[in-house]
Motif scaffolding. Structure first.
Motif, PDB file in Angstrom:
ATOM      1  N   ALA A 248      -3.419  -2.359   5.077  1.00  0.00           N
ATOM      2  CA  ALA A 248      -3.447  -0.933   4.753  1.00  0.00           C
ATOM      3  C   ALA A 248      -3.685  -0.092   6.012  1.00  0.00           C
ATOM      4  O   ALA A 248      -3.057   0.960   6.210  1.00  0.00           O
ATOM      5  N   ALA A 249      -4.594  -0.557   6.877  1.00  0.00           N
ATOM      6  CA  ALA A 249      -4.899   0.175   8.110  1.00  0.00           C
ATOM      7  C   ALA A 249      -3.704   0.179   9.058  1.00  0.00           C
ATOM      8  O   ALA A 249      -3.369   1.210   9.667  1.00  0.00           O
TER       9      ALA A 249
ATOM     10  N   ILE B 157       2.386   4.948  10.377  1.00  0.00           N
ATOM     11  CA  ILE B 157       2.831   6.206   9.763  1.00  0.00           C
ATOM     12  C   ILE B 157       2.260   7.391  10.528  1.00  0.00           C
ATOM     13  O   ILE B 157       2.961   8.366  10.816  1.00  0.00           O
ATOM     14  N   SER B 158       0.977   7.300  10.889  1.00  0.00           N
ATOM     15  CA  SER B 158       0.341   8.400  11.628  1.00  0.00           C
ATOM     16  C   SER B 158       0.946   8.582  13.011  1.00  0.00           C
ATOM     17  O   SER B 158       0.896   9.669  13.590  1.00  0.00           O
TER      18      SER B 158
ATOM     19  N   PRO C 215       5.756   0.568   7.699  1.00  0.00           N
ATOM     20  CA  PRO C 215       4.844  -0.437   7.149  1.00  0.00           C
ATOM     21  C   PRO C 215       5.521  -1.759   6.793  1.00  0.00           C
ATOM     22  O   PRO C 215       4.947  -2.830   7.021  1.00  0.00           O
TER      23      PRO C 215
ATOM     24  N   THR D   3       0.814  -1.215   0.000  1.00  0.00           N
ATOM     25  CA  THR D   3       0.000   0.000   0.000  1.00  0.00           C
ATOM     26  C   THR D   3       0.845   1.261   0.000  1.00  0.00           C
ATOM     27  O   THR D   3       0.511   2.254  -0.660  1.00  0.00           O
ATOM     28  N   TYR D   4       1.970   1.235   0.722  1.00  0.00           N
ATOM     29  CA  TYR D   4       2.783   2.442   0.878  1.00  0.00           C
ATOM     30  C   TYR D   4       4.127   2.343   0.154  1.00  0.00           C
ATOM     31  O   TYR D   4       5.037   3.130   0.415  1.00  0.00           O
TER      32      TYR D   4
ATOM     33  N   GLY E  28      -1.010   2.481   7.714  1.00  0.00           N
ATOM     34  CA  GLY E  28      -1.399   3.871   7.928  1.00  0.00           C
ATOM     35  C   GLY E  28      -1.270   4.284   9.383  1.00  0.00           C
ATOM     36  O   GLY E  28      -0.882   5.424   9.699  1.00  0.00           O
TER      37      GLY E  28
ATOM     38  N   TYR F 248       7.911   6.008   6.839  1.00  0.00           N
ATOM     39  CA  TYR F 248       7.502   5.085   5.789  1.00  0.00           C
ATOM     40  C   TYR F 248       8.326   3.797   5.733  1.00  0.00           C
ATOM     41  O   TYR F 248       8.096   2.951   4.872  1.00  0.00           O
TER      42      TYR F 248
END
Length: 416
Positions: free
Chosen positions: A362-363, A369-370, A378, A242-243, A366, A375
């Protein structure tokens, strides 16, 4: 013939007595359907700006179309497996591809966001059931000793879609409008329906079941443990994927034009992993899943180390794709084996589990990262997920063997 009288492991008989060339043709046709399904699943990601602009909505709203497809997959797999349990496997495959093609045809003519959302759900409904039944058919026709290889070859359709189908459809959509990409998928669907009708044998010697039997499979602890292996183990796979774009461009300093190269190598890795994983699963059984997920964890950790170096990270992306995919054929075969009489729902649910893994990955990516972990995080959390999947599988196998041993001991005590 009902499944109660059929052997748990498919054997060669009747329809299974085809020449290697005919079997190869059947597998290619099954993989072609997977190619179309994989293309329509992922192409929307690259065409969201085009779709949003055409329908007069913003891009985040258009992104819900991806979720709509995933909802269709998660719902459709168990519902169709149960509802169509009595249907001939040949007829079921054909009708599943007809439904898939119809859903995409509806997408092609959709004039509103709401209609397109409905069409995406419809297109997603046959996804899991098609792959599940196709895997059962391929394993049945291939016979003992080559079941996982046949399943891996069917799954190649999904992998090749990432290498060829999605880029081709995306190019069409960017140059001729997003509907041209959907039109390409519709054509693939029509060709697959015709090819299935032409080359697929009657499969009269392949067992069918009934809704009660298939639903009974949901009581199996081994089915659920194996599904959790897919959800968690492959969740890490999707956290990385995803990232990947942003990791390469922000940490690696690579230009945007290098991202398609990385994605293509990742897709080639998936193709390689499916081929290798099928052979390993036929030889090593469940150990192939553990090997695949363990090597994937190493590759994900390595990516976090080298991502700032740029081009070497793209090579590692190939290793992540190949190692992760090694586990796929073995996971599908294990589900079919532990399901006993409920093989259809178990095989179909594997693809629901993979879509859940996509959402979880994906969650999770994310989230880290939050939290400010950057990066690299992940891929690191992906490594943890992959190792966790391998550990859960090891526990599942141990529980299964202890249960079998206890049952054997009870039987001996009763007769002794």
């Amino acid at each position: 013939m009902t499944l109660e009288t059929a052997p748990a492991t498919p054997t060669r008989s009747g329809d299974s007595g085809h020449s290697p060339r005919r079997l190869a043709l059947i597998v290619i046709v099954l993989a072609l359907g997977g190619f179309g399904i994989g293309t329509t699943e992922f192409v929307a990601m690259g065409l969201l700006p085009n779709i949003a602009g055409d329908l007069g909505i913003d891009e985040p709203t258009a992104g819900h179309l991806i979720s709509a497809y995933a909802i269709g997959v998660v719902i459709g797999a168990p519902v169709i497996a149960v509802a169509a349990s009595r249907m001939s496997r040949r007829s079921l495959l054909i009708w599943l591809m007809v439904a898939f093609t119809a859903g995409n045809a509806l997408s092609l003519v959709a004039q509103s966001y709401g209609m397109l959302m409905v069409a995406r759900v419809i297109a997603g409904l046959p996804h899991g059931a098609y792959f599940g039944v196709a895997a059962l058919v391929a394993a049945h026709l291939a016979g003992p000793g080559r079941r996982a290889q046949a399943v891996g070859q069917v799954m190649l359709g999904l992998s090749v879609a990432n290498v060829l189908g999605v880029p081709a459809a995306t190019w069409l959509g960017q140059h001729f409008g997003w509907r041209s990409a959907i039109a390409m998928v519709v054509v693939i669907g029509v060709v697959t329906v015709a090819a299935l009708w032409k080359v697929m044998p009657s499969l009269n010697d392949m067992a069918t079941t009934d809704p009660r039997t298939e639903l009974g499979g949901l009581k199996s602890r081994q089915i659920w443990l194996t599904l959790v292996v897919g959800m968690i183990g492959f969740g890490g796979f999707f956290a990385f994927y995803t990232y990947l774009n942003t990791a390469l461009t922000t940490l690696g300093g690579l230009a945007e034009w290098t991202v398609p190269i990385a994605l293509a190598l990742f897709g080639l890795g998936m193709v390689t992993g499916n081929i290798v994983g099928g052979r390993l699963a036929d030889r090593l059984g469940e150990r192939a899943i553990v090997i695949g997920m363990t090597v994937a964890a190493v590759a994900l950790g390595l990516f976090a180390l080298v991502v700032s170096t740029g081009w070497p990270a793209i090579i590692v992306a190939f290793l992540v794709g190949s190692s992760g995919s090694i586990a796929l054929p073995g996971l599908q075969i294990r589900l079919m084996d532990v399901a006993h009489d409920a093989q259809t729902i178990a095989a179909a649910l594997n693809h629901s589990a993979l879509n859940v893994a996509n959402a979880i990955g994906a969650a999770a990516g994310g989230l880290v990262i939050s939290l400010g972990w950057g990066y690299r995080a992940p891929s690191l959390i992906g490594a943890v997920f992959a190792l966790s999947g391998a550990a859960i599988l090891s526990v599942a196998v141990l529980v299964d063997r202890r249960g079998a041993a206890a049952g054997s001991g009870t039987a001996v005590g009763t007769t002794g």
